[in-house]
Write a protein that holds these residues in place. Structure first.
Motif, PDB file in Angstrom:
ATOM      1  N   LYS A 130       2.155  16.273 -15.247  1.00  0.00           N
ATOM      2  CA  LYS A 130       1.885  14.791 -15.123  1.00  0.00           C
ATOM      3  C   LYS A 130       2.893  14.376 -14.374  1.00  0.00           C
ATOM      4  N   PHE A 131       2.721  13.570 -13.193  1.00  0.00           N
ATOM      5  CA  PHE A 131       3.649  12.905 -12.560  1.00  0.00           C
ATOM      6  C   PHE A 131       3.209  11.271 -12.407  1.00  0.00           C
ATOM      7  N   ASN A 132       3.939  10.505 -13.143  1.00  0.00           N
ATOM      8  CA  ASN A 132       3.602   9.102 -13.209  1.00  0.00           C
ATOM      9  C   ASN A 132       4.389   8.622 -11.906  1.00  0.00           C
ATOM     10  N   ILE A 133       3.445   7.546 -11.095  1.00  0.00           N
ATOM     11  CA  ILE A 133       4.121   7.038  -9.844  1.00  0.00           C
ATOM     12  C   ILE A 133       4.621   5.626 -10.064  1.00  0.00           C
ATOM     13  N   LYS A 134       5.725   5.175 -10.395  1.00  0.00           N
ATOM     14  CA  LYS A 134       6.115   3.891 -10.772  1.00  0.00           C
ATOM     15  C   LYS A 134       6.723   3.035  -9.591  1.00  0.00           C
ATOM     16  N   ILE A 135       6.147   1.984  -9.394  1.00  0.00           N
ATOM     17  CA  ILE A 135       6.812   1.050  -8.393  1.00  0.00           C
ATOM     18  C   ILE A 135       7.245  -0.358  -9.077  1.00  0.00           C
ATOM     19  N   SER A 136       8.381  -0.859  -8.820  1.00  0.00           N
ATOM     20  CA  SER A 136       9.174  -1.870  -9.353  1.00  0.00           C
ATOM     21  C   SER A 136       9.459  -2.860  -8.344  1.00  0.00           C
ATOM     22  N   LYS A 137       9.531  -4.157  -8.765  1.00  0.00           N
ATOM     23  CA  LYS A 137      10.080  -5.321  -7.962  1.00  0.00           C
ATOM     24  C   LYS A 137       9.530  -5.393  -6.406  1.00  0.00           C
ATOM     25  N   TRP A 138       8.358  -5.165  -6.539  1.00  0.00           N
ATOM     26  CA  TRP A 138       7.530  -5.390  -5.132  1.00  0.00           C
ATOM     27  C   TRP A 138       6.984  -6.768  -5.022  1.00  0.00           C
ATOM     28  N   GLU A 139       7.560  -7.365  -4.018  1.00  0.00           N
ATOM     29  CA  GLU A 139       7.357  -8.830  -3.581  1.00  0.00           C
ATOM     30  C   GLU A 139       6.166  -8.908  -2.898  1.00  0.00           C
ATOM     31  N   PHE A 140       5.156  -9.226  -3.347  1.00  0.00           N
ATOM     32  CA  PHE A 140       3.886  -9.652  -2.679  1.00  0.00           C
ATOM     33  C   PHE A 140       3.672 -10.808  -1.615  1.00  0.00           C
ATOM     34  N   CYS A 141       3.004 -10.636  -0.453  1.00  0.00           N
ATOM     35  CA  CYS A 141       3.116 -11.865   0.343  1.00  0.00           C
ATOM     36  C   CYS A 141       2.218 -13.017  -0.347  1.00  0.00           C
ATOM     37  N   ASP A 142       2.757 -14.293   0.046  1.00  0.00           N
ATOM     38  CA  ASP A 142       2.018 -15.410  -0.752  1.00  0.00           C
ATOM     39  C   ASP A 142       1.472 -16.430   0.450  1.00  0.00           C
ATOM     40  N   ASP A 143       0.898 -15.724   1.455  1.00  0.00           N
ATOM     41  CA  ASP A 143      -0.097 -16.559   2.256  1.00  0.00           C
ATOM     42  C   ASP A 143       0.856 -17.444   3.335  1.00  0.00           C
ATOM     43  N   SER A 144       2.166 -17.598   3.168  1.00  0.00           N
ATOM     44  CA  SER A 144       2.789 -18.695   3.996  1.00  0.00           C
ATOM     45  C   SER A 144       3.602 -17.606   5.258  1.00  0.00           C
ATOM     46  N   PRO A 145       3.429 -18.255   6.562  1.00  0.00           N
ATOM     47  CA  PRO A 145       4.196 -17.633   7.542  1.00  0.00           C
ATOM     48  C   PRO A 145       5.810 -17.113   7.354  1.00  0.00           C
ATOM     49  N   ALA A 146       6.586 -18.117   6.393  1.00  0.00           N
ATOM     50  CA  ALA A 146       7.628 -17.700   6.100  1.00  0.00           C
ATOM     51  C   ALA A 146       7.923 -16.659   5.497  1.00  0.00           C
ATOM     52  N   ASP A 147       6.915 -16.267   4.435  1.00  0.00           N
ATOM     53  CA  ASP A 147       6.928 -14.837   3.568  1.00  0.00           C
ATOM     54  C   ASP A 147       6.626 -13.930   4.529  1.00  0.00           C
TER      55      ASP A 147
END
Length: 375
Positions: free
Chosen positions: A195-212
């Motif tokens: 079994k190999f768990n794939i863990k992703i942490s601290k991913w910042e998603f886009c918030d629909d603003s061009p600045a982001d």
């Protein structure tokens, strides 16, 4: 020099890590994080059951997947566990070469953030290739257990600079059979299951603003593509069909267990059955991949993936599984497992004969060289 030639494959370093059960061996490359699995026997007699009895006295950790992941650092402090390779069986019959048709290999191929329509949101919110990504190895813990089942455990991780996130792979090699629960899915594992768990942490998603995000889109999903090499092209199989072939059921549906102990009809059983069972893919060579239909978000929130996910794709000569993960905050955990098929005795004998033939040739070479020098 002869010993070096024969046993160079035994040496682990910052680039390669190998650990072994009684009949299944795992090798990991730090560059790309590629995970390779081979099996070396063809009988049903495992030493794992004996080992598991010995190990069980030393087990204190009865936590689930999430708790184990949070305790990785504590588990890895025992540096003595990292010497486990010295105690493992010799890898005389191991063949981790790409030309080995029985080799199973898995590696994260791509991570893409998607909007609600499944479109990519931004180049910076994706990792297009892991070929040059360097992973750092943790220590190997041979005294670990997962939900009461003895396992060999190891984790390795990489920092992803563009999304400023962390990818961690937690590998468990089971040393005995048992039952694992992940969210509302319960399934069987066997000695030699990986079994190999794939863990992703601290991913910042886009918030629909061009600045982001330059596209101004909003990120709603994260697609993880897992590249697979196996003997056959993955084909989804049904547990009922497997049972007709005298194979033990993988799904351990809680509703079914309740029905055995309850004479009262449960009108909801039919609706719940599919939710409790992971999807099963035949990889060829009697190997099977077990893919949960949900993921664990922020440590303890089991969330189902969208319909049709996880799914199998073949693209640009790549064979891969794609997991579509709903938007999360702190971290997310994906939980694939592999039941490794047994190698036919003819294959084992062939590999052993090739190994002996090579070493005999090397020995003859050094003997001739010694005679030449003596003259």
């Amino acid at each position: 020099m002869f010993l070096v030639a024969c046993f160079a494959d035994e040496v682990d370093n910052d680039e390669v890590k190998t650990f072994r059960g009684s009949n299944v061996s795992v090798r990991i490359l730090s560059r790309s994080g590629k995970l390779m699995i081979v099996r070396n026997d063809d009988d049903d007699d495992d030493d794992d059951d004996k080992d598991s009895k010995d190990d069980s006295d030393d087990q204190d950790d009865k936590d689930d997947d999430t708790d184990d992941n949070n305790k990785d650092d504590k588990d890895d402090k025992d540096s003595a566990d990292d010497n486990d390779d010295k105690d493992d069986d010799d890898d005389d019959d191991e063949d981790f070469g790409d030309d080995n048709e029985d080799l199973l290999s898995f590696e994260v191929d791509e991570i893409e953030e998607k909007d609600s329509e499944g479109n990519e949101v931004d180049d910076k919110h994706s990792v297009k290739s892991f070929d040059d990504v360097k992973f750092t190895f943790g220590l190997v813990d041979r005294q670990a257990d997962l939900q009461g089942i003895p396992v060999i455990k190891m984790n390795y991780s990489a920092y992803l600079p563009d999304p400023e996130a962390t990818l961690e792979i937690i590998v468990y090699l089971f040393r005995g059979p048992g039952t694992i629960t992940f969210g509302n899915e319960t399934f069987a594992v066997q000695s030699g299951t990986v079994k190999f768990n794939i863990k992703i942490s601290k991913w910042e998603f886009c918030d629909d603003s061009p600045a982001d995000c330059s596209s101004g889109k909003s990120g709603e999903y994260l697609d993880i593509s897992l590249k697979v090499k196996s003997k056959g092209s993955p084909q989804e199989v049904d547990d009922d069909a497997r049972e007709k072939e005298d194979k033990e059921r993988i799904c351990r549906d809680k509703d079914d267990d309740d029905d055995k102990n309850d004479n009262v009809d449960d009108n909801d059983d039919d609706d719940d059955d599919d939710d409790d069972c992971p999807r099963i893919f035949d990889l060829g060579g009697e190997s099977e991949m077990v893919l949960n239909q949900g993921v664990m978000i922020d440590d303890d929130d089991y969330t189902a993936m969208p319909d049709e996910f996880p799914k199998f794709e073949k693209d640009d000569e790549k064979t891969k599984f794609v997991f579509r993960i709903p938007k999360f905050g702190k971290n997310v955990l994906v939980d694939p497992s592999v039941n490794v098929g047994k190698v036919k005795i003819e294959k084992v004998l062939q590999n052993t004969a090739s190994w002996l033939q090579f070493n005999l040739a090397v020995a003859v070479f050094f003997q001739v060289a010694a005679i030449f020098v003596a003259q």
